[in-house]
Scaffold this motif. Structure first.
Motif, short mmCIF file in Angstrom:
data_model
loop_
_atom_site.label_atom_id
_atom_site.label_comp_id
_atom_site.label_asym_id
_atom_site.label_seq_id
_atom_site.Cartn_x
_atom_site.Cartn_y
_atom_site.Cartn_z
N GLU A 27 0.80 -1.23 0.00
CA GLU A 27 0.00 0.00 0.00
C GLU A 27 0.83 1.28 0.00
O GLU A 27 0.31 2.37 0.18
N ARG A 198 -10.42 11.54 -4.75
CA ARG A 198 -9.60 10.97 -5.83
C ARG A 198 -9.67 11.82 -7.09
O ARG A 198 -8.65 12.07 -7.74
N GLY A 227 -12.00 0.57 1.10
CA GLY A 227 -11.57 1.25 -0.12
C GLY A 227 -12.40 2.47 -0.47
O GLY A 227 -12.21 3.04 -1.55
N SER A 230 -9.18 6.43 -0.29
CA SER A 230 -7.83 6.02 -0.70
C SER A 230 -6.80 6.86 0.05
O SER A 230 -7.12 7.85 0.69
N ARG A 248 -2.50 3.03 7.18
CA ARG A 248 -2.89 4.26 6.48
C ARG A 248 -3.65 5.24 7.35
O ARG A 248 -4.11 6.27 6.86
N ASP A 439 2.39 8.87 -5.37
CA ASP A 439 1.01 9.29 -5.64
C ASP A 439 1.07 10.55 -6.49
O ASP A 439 1.49 11.62 -6.02
N GLY A 465 -1.39 4.92 -4.91
CA GLY A 465 -1.06 3.57 -4.45
C GLY A 465 -0.51 2.68 -5.55
O GLY A 465 -0.62 1.46 -5.48
N CYS A 469 -6.32 5.68 -11.22
CA CYS A 469 -7.72 5.75 -10.79
C CYS A 469 -8.32 7.09 -11.23
O CYS A 469 -7.63 7.94 -11.76
#
Length: 469
Positions: A27, A198, A227, A230, A248, A439, A465, A469
């Motif tokens: 991760e 995101r 999930g 993120s 996280r 990222d 990650g 996305c």
């Protein structure tokens, strides 16, 4: 080797386009190679097409669950609602939640003055209504809601009462207390919030909601594990005794609120700061006004400061306090996006001599005060580009400039202060370099064009990650 991608055609501000390899293990995504030509090694390839590639953003102060419920609430303030007639129409057209309540957000006095139960009753009385002030500091309830919450017999200090001692319907700084008196609908899903984060390229967030209980902390953990959210999350509202073992999720400084509607005593505030320090935690103090700042600095005189202590908002910082903040090593986590969102109201409500003090950035940085940028969403605009543009231009929605040019900062400075790690807002910003977090976001234009007009930038591709996305 874990999951990973190779980004090609990346404009990182240099004189040539680069290729960037990102690898992910457990991760954690890391940049492992940067060159003009890389062998993808079978990894997915993302073509940036000569557009700017930047590290993902951190939002150092927002409210996850408030964001979620705001999406399902009635907008009760500008720009959606501008007067009492529009407010009444919005409340009457609103769909109630699963237990029959109407929840409104974003109210400001320019719509219809001070809202009391009687004034809301004139707009909507058939269903219980609660409306949150734009500041997040107050709830306004109609008579049906007042009765269902039992305000008449309650003794919370935030309940405003008339001369006869009866609740007016206005309740200050009582979110947790009110929640216990409302029908239990559980915590809202954070799926939509995670999608928005995101889309905007926000890969780390600090939730600044105060007084999170065990259920709230568990709900955040579940959302991350499922999930819905993120990236990484830091919690300020977890109690001093809370420890979280999660790759996280971390527990940050202890959130302390100095509410201007009901200021704490100096000894009380100093004791709260000292107690957090004794527990090994720094403090993150909600501090908007000059009075609140003076009180906080006096409390630090008594309790001392600790590495990591931070001021949340810093809405009004007098010039003569700037050097004091630097001397104490305090970090200011601020939201210049408020200038774009409600700056015209600020200018109307403050004397011209005070305009320099509003959401300072430039003078703090010049004095050596670490500054981190954030949104305070849903109470301020979530889009980091709005915050960055406001820090650079300091313009209101009508185009008026707020304060002196010395408070404006460059786009590069603003970008850096929106991408320091959530656990170290005063630390070094993430960069495009080997060994740095992987990222990444791809903007809709080359790097030079980002610097020219940051307020119109949008994110087209995200690598979080080690995955696109």
């Amino acid at each position: 080797m874990g999951a990973g991608v190779v980004v090609v055609g990346a404009d990182t501000g240099s004189d040539r386009h680069l290729q960037i390899r990102v690898e992910s293990h457990d991760e954690t995504a890391v940049i492992t190679e940067i060159a003009e030509n890389l062998d993808s090694g079978g990894a997915p390839v993302v073509d940036a097409g000569g557009r700017a590639v930047l590290p993902g953003f951190s939002d150092h102060h927002l409210h996850l669950f408030a964001l979620a419920v705001a999406d399902a609430s009635v907008r009760c303030g500008p720009p959606a609602v501008a007067d009492a007639g529009q407010l009444g129409a919005a409340l009457r057209a609103a769909r109630p939640d699963g237990v029959g309540w109407i929840r409104g957000t974003g109210y400001v006095e320019s719509v219809s003055g001070d809202l009391t139960a009687k004034r809301i009753d004139a707009l909507e009385s058939a269903r219980p209504v609660r409306i949150q002030h734009r500041s997040g500091a107050m709830w306004m309830l109609n008579s049906r809601a007042v009765a269902q919450c039992g305000l008449a017999a309650a003794r919370h200090p935030g309940i405003e009462r008339d001369d006869a001692g009866y609740p007016t319907g206005r309740v200050w700084r009582a979110d947790d207390w009110l929640r216990e008196r409302l029908p239990d609908t559980g915590f809202p899903a954070l799926t939509g919030v995670g999608d928005r984060l995101r889309q905007l390229g926000i890969v780390e967030v600090t939730d600044a909601t105060p007084d999170l209980d065990d259920r709230a902390v568990a709900a955040v953990v579940d959302a991350v594990d499922r999930g819905e959210i993120s990236g990484r999350v830091q919690l300020l509202g977890a109690g001093s005794e809370v420890r979280i073992d999660h790759p996280r999720i971390t527990v940050g400084p202890v959130k302390i609120v100095i509410g201007d509607s009901s200021l704490p005593g100096l000894d009380e505030l100093a004791h709260a700061v000292a107690a957090s320090h004794d527990a090994g935690r720094a403090v993150a103090v909600h501090c908007v006004s000059r009075v609140a700042l003076a009180l906080l600095l006096a409390a630090f005189d008594i309790a001392g400061t600790r590495r990591g202590d931070r001021i949340e908002h810093g809405g009004m910082i007098p010039a003569d306090a700037v050097a004091d903040l630097a001397r104490r090593g305090l970090t200011v986590v601020t939201q210049p996006g408020f200038l774009a969102d409600r700056g015209d109201d600020f200018l109307a409500g403050t004397a011209p001599a005070d305009h320099d003090d509003l959401y300072r950035c430039g003078s703090l940085i010049d004095a050596g005060v670490p500054v981190a940028l954030s949104s305070d969403a849903p109470y301020g605009p979530l889009n980091p580009w709005t915050t960055i543009a406001a820090a650079v231009d300091r313009r209101t929605a009508s185009g008026r400039r707020v304060g002196a040019s010395a408070e404006r900062i460059t786009v590069a400075q603003a970008l850096a202060r929106h991408r320091t790690p959530i656990g170290a807002p005063a630390g070094a910003a993430r960069r495009i370099a080997v060994g740095q977090p992987g990222d990444l976001i791809v903007a809709d234009r080359p790097y030079a064009a980002v610097l020219d007009d940051p307020g119109s930038v949008s994110v087209t591709i995200r690598v979080i990650g080690g995955r696109v996305c």
